[in-house]
Design a protein around this motif. Structure first.
Motif, short mmCIF file in Angstrom:
data_model
loop_
_atom_site.label_atom_id
_atom_site.label_comp_id
_atom_site.label_asym_id
_atom_site.label_seq_id
_atom_site.Cartn_x
_atom_site.Cartn_y
_atom_site.Cartn_z
N LEU A 302 0.67 -1.16 -0.06
CA LEU A 302 0.40 -0.10 -0.07
C LEU A 302 0.99 1.51 0.45
CD1 LEU A 302 -2.50 -1.25 2.83
CD2 LEU A 302 -3.01 -1.06 -0.01
N THR A 303 2.24 1.52 -0.08
CA THR A 303 3.21 1.79 -0.41
C THR A 303 2.75 3.37 0.82
OG1 THR A 303 1.32 4.02 -1.51
CG2 THR A 303 3.39 2.23 -2.98
N GLY A 327 2.39 -2.99 -5.79
CA GLY A 327 1.85 -2.45 -4.64
C GLY A 327 1.10 -0.89 -5.95
N CYS A 330 -1.41 -2.02 -8.57
CA CYS A 330 -2.21 -2.63 -8.61
C CYS A 330 -3.40 -1.38 -7.90
CB CYS A 330 -2.27 -3.52 -7.50
SG CYS A 330 -2.45 -5.31 -8.24
N THR A 331 -2.54 0.00 -7.28
CA THR A 331 -3.39 0.27 -6.43
C THR A 331 -3.52 1.53 -8.16
OG1 THR A 331 -1.53 0.90 -5.08
CG2 THR A 331 -2.77 3.15 -5.52
#
Length: 483
Positions: A302-303, A327, A330-331
Motif C-alpha cells: 500500500l506504499t 502495489g 495495483c493501486t
C-alpha cells in the motif's frame, strides 16, 4: 513422431468409424455421436470430407489441450504445496535417521517430472493443432526459433525445485552441526556444516518454484467463455482480434473488476509473505514470523511504510521491492476501477447538465435584470443631479452587474459546448434514421399527389376534348340553318 491429422481408423484399436459419421469408441462400451460427415442422398468430395475430419480433429485437440493445461496447473500447485510443507516441517522433523524430508523432496521431484511430461505433451498437441490449422504435413515447419525458445524456457522454469535434501542422505552429521541447526531454526533441510552456499541455493530454488504459476494465465485463457464461444471467435476473426490472455484479462477487468483485483491482491499478499518469512527465518528476525511478514508486505504494497519493521536479508529486500512495484501497479488499476464506478453514465450526465443549464439560465435572467435596474438607477441619479458619491456607487454596481452577466454567459457557453461534445453516435444515427424516414414519407406523399394531379389533368383533357367535340357538332347543326 508423426505430426499428421487423425486417421479414419480412430486413435485406438477399439475405435471404429462408420460411414455415416458416427464414432463408436472402446468396442461399443461408450458411443460418442458427432456431426454426420455426409448428408442423406449426397456424397461429399474428398476435399470436403477432409475438411470435416480436420474440424473434428481440431475440436479433439482443443479439448486435449484444456485437459493437459488443467493437469499441468494442478501438478505445479501440488509441487509448490509440497515445497511449502517441506520448508515448514524441516526445522521440526529433521532428526538423525529421519527420512520424512527425503520422502517429501522425492515427491517434489516426481511431481516436477510429471509436470515436465505434461508440458511436452501440451506442446505436442499445440504443434498438431498448428499443422491442422495451416494444412501442413511436416511438423518441423511449426518449430520456429521463437517456439523452441518458449518450450525451452518453460521446461527450465518447471524443472526448478529444491534438491538440497539429497546432499544429506548417506552423510554423517556431527552432533555439533545438529545442535547448531536446531538452535538456528534453518528454513530448509540443509545443515550448516554444508556451508552457506548450499543454503542460499536451496532458498533460491524454493522461491523460484513460484514461477510455475505462469500456467494460471494459460488455464484462464483455455477455459474462458470468450475462447469457447463461437460467436466471440466469429466476430473476433472478422475484426482481426487475437484471443490472447491480454484480451481475456481486459474482459474480466471490465466485467468483474473488483473480484479480479481482490483475488489477485490476496493471493499475492500470502505468497509474498511466505517468501519473506523464508528469507528472514535464518536471521532469527521478527520478520521471520508469518504475522509480521504479512504486516510488512501489506504496508509495503500500500506504499505506506511505517518503518516499524524492515527486512534484514538481501532476499527479503528484493521481495519487498517487488511488492512495492506491484502495489503501485495495483493501486493504479484500483483507482481506475473506482473512477469508472463513480463516473456518471450518459443518461445521468444528460440530466445533470440539463439541470445545470436551467439553473444558469435563471441566474443569467436575474443578472440581466440587475443590469437594467442599475442602469435605471444611474439614469435617475443623473436626472435628479444627486451627490457624486451616490452616482459613483451606482456606476460601480452597474459595472459589477455587467461583469456577473458576462461571467454567467461564458459559463453557459462552456457548458453547452461540453454538452454538445457528449452527443453519442447512436443518438445521432437514430436522429438521421428518423429524418430519412420522414423524407421518404414526404417523397411518397409527393409522388401520390403528383399521380393524383396527373389523373385530374387527364380527366380535364378528356373533358376539354368532349366539350370541343360537342361544340363542333353544335356548329355543324347550325351552319345549314344559317345558310
Amino acid at each position: 513422431m508423426e505430426m499428421t491429422s487423425r486417421s479414419l481408423r480412430g486413435d485406438s484399436p477399439g475405435d471404429c468409424v462408420h460411414f455415416d459419421g458416427l464414432i463408436s469408441r472402446n468396442g461399443g462400451d461408450s458411443t460418442e455421436v458427432s456431426v454426420p460427415l455426409t448428408l442423406p442422398g449426397k456424397r461429399l468430395s474428398p476435399i470436403e470430407g477432409g475438411n470435416l475430419y480436420r474440424l473434428r480433429d481440431r475440436k479433439f485437440l482443443l479439448e486435449d489441450k484444456k485437459r493437459l493445461c488443467a493437469l499441468a496447473l494442478g501438478t505445479a500447485l501440488l509441487g509448490i504445496l509440497l515445497m511449502i510443507i517441506h520448508a515448514e516441517m524441516c526445522p521440526f522433523v529433521y532428526l538423525p535417521g529421519s527420512s520424512a524430508a527425503f520422502i517429501i523432496n522425492c515427491s517434489i521431484s516426481m511431481s516436477t517430472g510429471c509436470l515436465l511430461i505434461l508440458i511436452i505433451v501440451f506442446h505436442y498437441k499445440d504443434i498438431r493443432l498448428f499443422i491442422i490449422d495451416h494444412n501442413q504435413v511436416d511438423w518441423r515447419i511449426a518449430m520456429t526459433s521463437h517456439k523452441v525458445l518458449v518450450i525451452t524456457l518453460e521446461l527450465l522454469v518447471c524443472a526448478i525445485h529444491p534438491v538440497g535434501t539429497y546432499w544429506e542422505v548417506g552423510l554423517p552429521i556431527p552432533l555439533e552441526a545438529l545442535e547448531v541447526n536446531a538452535s538456528s531454526s534453518a528454513p530448509l533441510c540443509v545443515s550448516h556444516h554444508h556451508g552457506e552456499t548450499l543454503m542460499d541455493m536451496e532458498l533460491l530454488l524454493s522461491a523460484l518454484m513460484f514461477l510455475r504459476l505462469y500456467l494460471v494465465h494459460r488455464a484462464i485463457l483455455l477455459h474462458s467463455k470468450v475462447l469457447l464461444s463461437a460467436s466471440y471467435r466469429s466476430i473476433g476473426s472478422l475484426n482481426n482480434i487475437n484471443f490472447t490472455f491480454r484480451f481475456v484479462l481486459k474482459v474480466l477487468m471490465n466485467k468483474y473488476p473488483a473480484r479480479t483485483l481482490l483475488v489477485f491482491i490476496l493471493f499475492f499478499w500470502l505468497s509474498a509473505s511466505w517468501m519473506l518469512t523464508l528469507c528472514e527465518r535464518q536471521t532469527k528476525a521478527i520478520t521471520g514470523h508469518m504475522d509480521t511478514a504479512l504486516w510488512l508486505i501489506a504496508i509495503t504494497f500500500l506504499t505506506v511504510g511505517y518503518g516499524d519493521v524492515s527486512p534484514n536479508t538481501n532476499c527479503g529486500k528484493a521481495v519487498c521491492l517487488f511488492t512495492g512495484v506491484m502495489g503501485v501497479a495495483c493501486t493504479a488499476m484500483l483507482v481506475a476501477v473506482v473512477t469508472k464506478k463513480l463516473a456518471l453514465n450518459k443518461g445521468e450526465k444528460h440530466v445533470h447538465f440539463f439541470m445545470l443549464d436551467i439553473q444558469i439560465s435563471k441566474r443569467i435572467r436575474h443578472a440581466a435584470a440587475n443590469v437594467l435596474r442599475e442602469c435605471w438607477l444611474l439614469h435617475r441619479t443623473n436626472l435628479t443631479k444627486g451627490n457624486s458619491g451616490e452616482h459613483r456607487r451606482h456606476q460601480r454596481c452597474l459595472l459589477e452587474a455587467i461583469r456577473v452577466f458576462r461571467h454567467l454567459r461564458l459559463k453557459q457557453r462552456k457548458l453547452r459546448d461540453y454538452a454538445s461534445e457528449m452527443v453519442d453516435l447512436p443518438k445521432m444515427q437514430m436522429i438521421m434514421c428518423d429524418l430519412s424516414a420522414n423524407w421518404n414519407n414526404s417523397y411518397r406523399e409527393l409522388e401520390q399527389r403528383i399521380l393524383s394531379m396527373e389523373q385530374k389533368l387527364d380527366e380535364l383533357s378528356r373533358c376539354f376534348q368532349q366539350t370541343s367535340e360537342l361544340l363542333s357538332q353544335a356548329l355543324r347543326h347550325r351552319s345549314p340553318e344559317i345558310r
